[in-house]
Design a protein around this motif. Structure first.
Motif, PDB file in Angstrom:
ATOM      1  N   UNK A  97     -23.303  13.959  23.978  1.00 10.14           N
ATOM      2  CA  UNK A  97     -22.624  15.146  23.446  1.00 10.14           C
ATOM      3  C   UNK A  97     -22.084  16.085  24.535  1.00 10.14           C
ATOM      4  N   UNK A  98     -22.857  16.391  25.582  1.00 14.70           N
ATOM      5  CA  UNK A  98     -22.306  17.297  26.604  1.00 14.70           C
ATOM      6  C   UNK A  98     -21.000  16.796  27.215  1.00 14.70           C
ATOM      7  N   UNK A  99     -20.928  15.475  27.508  1.00 18.58           N
ATOM      8  CA  UNK A  99     -19.705  14.911  28.099  1.00 18.58           C
ATOM      9  C   UNK A  99     -18.533  15.020  27.129  1.00 18.58           C
ATOM     10  N   UNK A 100     -18.735  14.626  25.876  1.00 16.69           N
ATOM     11  CA  UNK A 100     -17.643  14.620  24.901  1.00 16.69           C
ATOM     12  C   UNK A 100     -17.180  16.040  24.587  1.00 16.69           C
ATOM     13  N   UNK A 101     -18.124  16.970  24.496  1.00 17.12           N
ATOM     14  CA  UNK A 101     -17.765  18.380  24.256  1.00 17.12           C
ATOM     15  C   UNK A 101     -16.956  18.923  25.433  1.00 17.12           C
ATOM     16  N   UNK A 102     -17.375  18.589  26.639  1.00 17.11           N
ATOM     17  CA  UNK A 102     -16.648  19.042  27.834  1.00 17.11           C
ATOM     18  C   UNK A 102     -15.233  18.479  27.860  1.00 17.11           C
ATOM     19  N   UNK A 103     -15.084  17.192  27.527  1.00 11.13           N
ATOM     20  CA  UNK A 103     -13.755  16.569  27.498  1.00 11.13           C
ATOM     21  C   UNK A 103     -12.874  17.208  26.435  1.00 11.13           C
ATOM     22  N   UNK A 104     -13.439  17.468  25.269  1.00  8.15           N
ATOM     23  CA  UNK A 104     -12.672  18.088  24.184  1.00  8.15           C
ATOM     24  C   UNK A 104     -12.186  19.469  24.604  1.00  8.15           C
ATOM     25  N   UNK A 105     -13.040  20.189  25.291  1.00  6.24           N
ATOM     26  CA  UNK A 105     -12.683  21.531  25.758  1.00  6.24           C
ATOM     27  C   UNK A 105     -11.577  21.452  26.819  1.00  6.24           C
ATOM     28  N   UNK A 106     -11.616  20.416  27.638  1.00  2.43           N
ATOM     29  CA  UNK A 106     -10.676  20.302  28.755  1.00  2.43           C
ATOM     30  C   UNK A 106      -9.287  19.830  28.342  1.00  2.43           C
ATOM     31  N   UNK A 107      -9.161  19.188  27.188  1.00  2.00           N
ATOM     32  CA  UNK A 107      -7.846  18.696  26.787  1.00  2.00           C
ATOM     33  C   UNK A 107      -7.877  17.245  26.376  1.00  2.00           C
ATOM     34  N   UNK A 108      -8.914  16.884  25.657  1.00  4.00           N
ATOM     35  CA  UNK A 108      -9.062  15.514  25.166  1.00  4.00           C
ATOM     36  C   UNK A 108      -8.194  15.352  23.921  1.00  4.00           C
ATOM     37  N   UNK A 109      -7.273  14.405  23.967  1.00  2.00           N
ATOM     38  CA  UNK A 109      -6.329  14.218  22.864  1.00  2.00           C
ATOM     39  C   UNK A 109      -6.483  12.809  22.290  1.00  2.00           C
ATOM     40  N   UNK A 110      -6.613  12.737  20.987  1.00  2.00           N
ATOM     41  CA  UNK A 110      -6.660  11.448  20.308  1.00  2.00           C
ATOM     42  C   UNK A 110      -5.270  11.123  19.777  1.00  2.00           C
ATOM     43  N   UNK A 111      -4.829   9.875  19.968  1.00  2.00           N
ATOM     44  CA  UNK A 111      -3.543   9.473  19.405  1.00  2.00           C
ATOM     45  C   UNK A 111      -3.731   8.253  18.509  1.00  2.00           C
ATOM     46  N   UNK A 112      -2.903   8.186  17.479  1.00  2.00           N
ATOM     47  CA  UNK A 112      -3.037   7.112  16.500  1.00  2.00           C
ATOM     48  C   UNK A 112      -1.688   6.815  15.863  1.00  2.00           C
ATOM     49  N   UNK A 113      -1.374   5.555  15.746  1.00  3.66           N
ATOM     50  CA  UNK A 113      -0.114   5.131  15.143  1.00  3.66           C
ATOM     51  C   UNK A 113      -0.017   5.627  13.704  1.00  3.66           C
ATOM     52  N   UNK A 114       1.136   6.217  13.326  1.00  3.00           N
ATOM     53  CA  UNK A 114       1.297   6.613  11.929  1.00  3.00           C
ATOM     54  C   UNK A 114       1.950   5.484  11.131  1.00  3.00           C
ATOM     55  N   UNK A 115       2.169   5.712   9.847  1.00  2.00           N
ATOM     56  CA  UNK A 115       2.671   4.655   8.966  1.00  2.00           C
ATOM     57  C   UNK A 115       4.092   4.223   9.288  1.00  2.00           C
ATOM     58  N   UNK A 116       4.819   5.047  10.058  1.00  2.00           N
ATOM     59  CA  UNK A 116       6.206   4.708  10.399  1.00  2.00           C
ATOM     60  C   UNK A 116       6.329   4.092  11.798  1.00  2.00           C
ATOM     61  N   UNK A 117       5.182   3.838  12.452  1.00  2.00           N
ATOM     62  CA  UNK A 117       5.212   3.214  13.771  1.00  2.00           C
ATOM     63  C   UNK A 117       5.444   4.186  14.914  1.00  2.00           C
ATOM     64  N   UNK A 118       5.093   5.461  14.698  1.00  2.00           N
ATOM     65  CA  UNK A 118       5.299   6.488  15.715  1.00  2.00           C
ATOM     66  C   UNK A 118       3.992   7.132  16.146  1.00  2.00           C
ATOM     67  N   UNK A 119       4.008   7.680  17.360  1.00  2.70           N
ATOM     68  CA  UNK A 119       2.914   8.497  17.874  1.00  2.70           C
ATOM     69  C   UNK A 119       3.446   9.910  18.092  1.00  2.70           C
ATOM     70  N   UNK A 120       2.627  10.918  17.793  1.00  2.00           N
ATOM     71  CA  UNK A 120       3.010  12.313  18.008  1.00  2.00           C
ATOM     72  C   UNK A 120       1.838  13.029  18.673  1.00  2.00           C
ATOM     73  N   UNK A 121       2.059  13.558  19.872  1.00  2.00           N
ATOM     74  CA  UNK A 121       0.948  14.166  20.615  1.00  2.00           C
ATOM     75  C   UNK A 121       1.423  15.403  21.385  1.00  2.00           C
ATOM     76  N   UNK A 122       0.648  16.500  21.356  1.00  2.00           N
ATOM     77  CA  UNK A 122       0.951  17.651  22.219  1.00  2.00           C
ATOM     78  C   UNK A 122       0.545  17.339  23.652  1.00  2.00           C
ATOM     79  N   UNK A 123       1.352  17.761  24.626  1.00  5.50           N
ATOM     80  CA  UNK A 123       1.027  17.469  26.027  1.00  5.50           C
ATOM     81  C   UNK A 123       0.961  18.728  26.885  1.00  5.50           C
ATOM     82  N   UNK A 124       0.976  19.904  26.256  1.00  2.89           N
ATOM     83  CA  UNK A 124       0.877  21.134  27.037  1.00  2.89           C
ATOM     84  C   UNK A 124       1.690  22.259  26.430  1.00  2.89           C
ATOM     85  N   UNK A 125       1.933  23.276  27.243  1.00  3.91           N
ATOM     86  CA  UNK A 125       2.697  24.447  26.819  1.00  3.91           C
ATOM     87  C   UNK A 125       3.925  24.624  27.715  1.00  3.91           C
ATOM     88  N   UNK A 126       4.952  25.299  27.174  1.00  2.00           N
ATOM     89  CA  UNK A 126       6.180  25.545  27.939  1.00  2.00           C
ATOM     90  C   UNK A 126       5.875  26.338  29.211  1.00  2.00           C
TER      91      UNK A 126
END
Length: 237
Positions: A152-181
């Motif tokens: 848990x400590x490792x996963x919580x730390x990663x989530x806090x740092x910017x851990x992003x999960x990506x998953x294919x949607x039904x149309x064959x696309x991925x959508x992910x935030x990668x930061x701020x302007x």
């Protein structure tokens, strides 16, 4: 609306819709064409050359962005006993360790960005699929969000740092935030390259032909900027 329309058109005029830009060019253009009064999110959208209907062509993975997402991440952990204590000490915002929490979420409470669970809680968490699933919040072993208490400590730390999960949607696309302007071009470049590298590593063996068919970078409300998939593949190799 008319004012926003003018701003969008002025921003879009800076982008050549027929051109495939390098990652660094696309990042700079996305920064230059963002016109919101708030710090817009930079998003990456990828059209993949896979069939989302086929079980052996699913694309799913996790990436820890080196510069995070530029936002406060609220973390909920489903754990009890020793696991709840560890989660609390590791900095979880919410520790859902009672049936009252399960009912509260069943009733629609989703004021968190990431949900993590210990295996012994999945019997109860499984009942929350209808609430958590559509929001992308359901803990899943494949995504690394169902872990034993010691992890848990490792996963919580990663989530806090910017851990992003990506998953294919039904149309064959991925959508992910990668930061701020507001991020520097270098930070956005490094975040984007980390994401593209993770996608390439998640390529299923059954995928044939061109894997990354189309990559578009955009900011909230801003115009899309197309990235050359060939350059992206080489940059993340």
């Amino acid at each position: 609306m008319a004012k926003a329309g003018k701003k969008y058109l002025a921003a879009a005029a800076k982008v050549d819709r027929n051109k495939l830009y390098s990652i660094s060019e696309a990042v700079q253009l996305v920064k230059d064409t963002s016109f919101t009064t708030f710090d817009a999110t930079v998003e990456c959208h990828i059209r993949l050359g896979v069939d989302p209907r086929q079980a052996d062509q699913q694309v799913r993975g996790v990436v820890v962005l080196p510069h995070g997402l530029g936002k406060t991440v609220r973390i909920l952990v489903f754990a009890q006993g020793e696991g709840a204590r560890i989660a609390q000490e590791a900095g979880a915002d919410i520790v859902a360790d009672t049936d009252e929490w399960i009912k509260k979420i069943q009733d629609g409470f989703t004021d968190f960005d990431v949900a993590i669970a210990t295996p012994d809680m999945m019997g109860k968490v499984g009942r929350l699929g209808k609430v958590l699933g559509p929001r992308g919040l359901m803990p899943n072993p494949k995504a690394g969000t169902v872990v034993p208490p010691d992890d848990l400590p490792r996963v919580i730390k990663e989530a806090r740092a910017g851990r992003v999960e990506f998953r294919l949607d039904k149309t064959g696309n991925l959508h992910v935030p990668v930061g701020k302007v507001s991020f520097s071009p270098q930070a956005l470049n490094e975040n984007l390259n980390a994401f593209l590298d993770a996608v390439n590593k998640a390529k299923p063996a059954a995928a044939k032909g061109v894997f990354m068919k189309r990559i578009t970078l955009t900011s909230t409300m801003g115009p899309g900027v197309r990235v050359d998939p060939n350059l992206a593949a080489r940059a993340s190799a």
